[in-house]
Scaffold this motif. Sequence first.
Motif, short mmCIF file in Angstrom:
data_model
loop_
_atom_site.label_atom_id
_atom_site.label_comp_id
_atom_site.label_asym_id
_atom_site.label_seq_id
_atom_site.Cartn_x
_atom_site.Cartn_y
_atom_site.Cartn_z
N THR A 298 0.80 -1.23 0.00
CA THR A 298 0.00 0.00 0.00
C THR A 298 0.83 1.28 0.00
O THR A 298 0.31 2.34 -0.33
N LEU A 299 2.11 1.18 0.40
CA LEU A 299 2.99 2.35 0.40
C LEU A 299 4.00 2.25 -0.72
O LEU A 299 4.11 1.22 -1.38
N ARG A 300 4.74 3.34 -0.90
CA ARG A 300 5.85 3.34 -1.86
C ARG A 300 7.13 3.71 -1.12
O ARG A 300 7.10 4.43 -0.11
N PRO A 301 8.27 3.24 -1.62
CA PRO A 301 9.53 3.58 -0.95
C PRO A 301 9.81 5.08 -0.88
O PRO A 301 10.64 5.50 -0.07
N THR A 302 9.14 5.87 -1.69
CA THR A 302 9.33 7.32 -1.69
C THR A 302 8.42 8.04 -0.70
O THR A 302 8.52 9.26 -0.55
N ASP A 303 7.53 7.32 -0.02
CA ASP A 303 6.66 7.95 0.96
C ASP A 303 7.48 8.44 2.16
O ASP A 303 8.61 7.98 2.39
N PRO A 304 6.95 9.38 2.96
CA PRO A 304 7.71 9.93 4.09
C PRO A 304 8.21 8.84 5.03
O PRO A 304 7.49 7.87 5.32
N VAL A 305 9.43 9.00 5.53
CA VAL A 305 10.07 7.96 6.33
C VAL A 305 9.27 7.65 7.59
O VAL A 305 9.13 6.48 7.97
N ASP A 306 8.72 8.65 8.25
CA ASP A 306 7.97 8.40 9.48
C ASP A 306 6.73 7.56 9.21
O ASP A 306 6.36 6.69 10.02
N GLU A 307 6.08 7.81 8.07
CA GLU A 307 4.90 7.02 7.73
C GLU A 307 5.31 5.57 7.43
O GLU A 307 4.65 4.62 7.86
N ARG A 308 6.42 5.40 6.70
CA ARG A 308 6.87 4.05 6.37
C ARG A 308 7.20 3.27 7.64
O ARG A 308 6.81 2.11 7.80
N ILE A 309 7.93 3.89 8.54
CA ILE A 309 8.33 3.17 9.75
C ILE A 309 7.13 2.91 10.66
O ILE A 309 7.02 1.83 11.25
N ALA A 310 6.22 3.86 10.75
CA ALA A 310 5.03 3.67 11.58
C ALA A 310 4.17 2.51 11.09
O ALA A 310 3.49 1.86 11.89
N ARG A 311 4.22 2.24 9.80
CA ARG A 311 3.41 1.16 9.22
C ARG A 311 4.17 -0.16 9.14
O ARG A 311 3.61 -1.17 8.70
N GLY A 312 5.44 -0.18 9.52
CA GLY A 312 6.20 -1.42 9.46
C GLY A 312 6.66 -1.78 8.06
O GLY A 312 6.82 -2.97 7.74
N ALA A 313 6.90 -0.77 7.23
CA ALA A 313 7.31 -1.02 5.85
C ALA A 313 8.73 -1.56 5.79
O ALA A 313 9.53 -1.36 6.72
N PRO A 314 9.09 -2.22 4.69
CA PRO A 314 10.47 -2.68 4.52
C PRO A 314 11.43 -1.50 4.38
O PRO A 314 11.03 -0.34 4.38
N ALA A 315 12.70 -1.83 4.24
CA ALA A 315 13.71 -0.80 3.97
C ALA A 315 13.63 -0.36 2.52
O ALA A 315 13.16 -1.09 1.65
N THR A 316 14.08 0.85 2.24
CA THR A 316 14.23 1.28 0.86
C THR A 316 15.48 0.64 0.27
O THR A 316 16.32 0.08 0.98
N LEU A 317 15.62 0.73 -1.05
CA LEU A 317 16.82 0.20 -1.68
C LEU A 317 18.06 0.91 -1.15
O LEU A 317 19.08 0.26 -0.86
#
Length: 347
Positions: A298-317
């Motif tokens: 549901t997210l993209r690696p370019t989304d804001p870092v705080d949102e990615r981490i809050a959602r448990g997203a993987p690491a960016t490349l």
Amino acid sequence: MSSLPSPALRVVVRGSGSIGQRHARVFRQEGADVWLWPVRDRGLGGDAPDLDEATGAHLLDDSTGPAALRDAFVVVATDTARHVADAIEALDAGAEKVLVEKPVASSAQEAHALHEHPRHLDVWVAAPLRAHEAFRHLRRLVGRLDRGGSAHVWSQSWLPDWRPDRDYRESYSVRPAEGGVLRDLVHEIDYATVLFGRAVLLGAAIATGGPLDIEAEQAATLVWASADGFDVTARLDYITRPATRGVVVHSPDGVLEWDVAGARVRHTTPEGEVTEQVFDHDLDRDIVMGAQARAALTLRPTDPVDERIARGAPATLADGIDAVRLCDEARAMGARRTAHPHPEDRP
């Protein structure tokens, strides 16, 4: 074989080993239509089944796999030496996004071709420890520390216990070009840089000998300074029983501890008051990987870092390559120290 489904929720998992099968099962649990493409062509067709018995995923082979990549979410779960080539193949075929298993490559240099790809911003790198609720809670607590401190990160276990039904000497972990603790346990490097900031390596000790009798490094101890004012040590090894994994942070504002195996975060204030929280969901690996899967879909690696981490997203490349680069530096530094022993150690 069945015809390909609508691409909207199609997930193609490249590689059908233990981690590939887990990805296939987890993404199916998340409602995706999952297709499994083994590296070893099973020769589908005729009376061959079109579903994988272990995961329930549809099966692809080398004749149908390339076409299935287009518009799909692709998981690369092949051997490390193939990660870059398989990810580039998926991007070139029109994959919507790609999730590459850790480590993203055997070295940062090997990852260069993927980083230079026009669509490199559509690539995730698996980092399921970021999806632990305990990790996200710990990050919030670390963010409240105003004066830096010191941290010790560790992941120590006994390699033969990883897969008791298989001889560890046959696993990729023992291969010096693909395995070793620095690559296998790169998750610790990744989450430590999220918690404490970008790292500048100060020292490393690498053990290539030991009780396992393998060519890859069996243990590594790293020391670095972080951009956020923390001094960090990390101990990674295959030679410890029983297994233990976690981090402890010491600062003027108290002590923070994360027991990964116990899913427990403890905060001790300067006055000695202790608060402890247990995150039971972290004890179920499929739940953790499900959180990572949802975030990656549901997210993209370019989304804001705080949102990615809050959602448990993987690491960016970029994050994945930075973690491997630190491991490369540690391996090179450790090799230099082996080549130039202390005078007292010389015959």
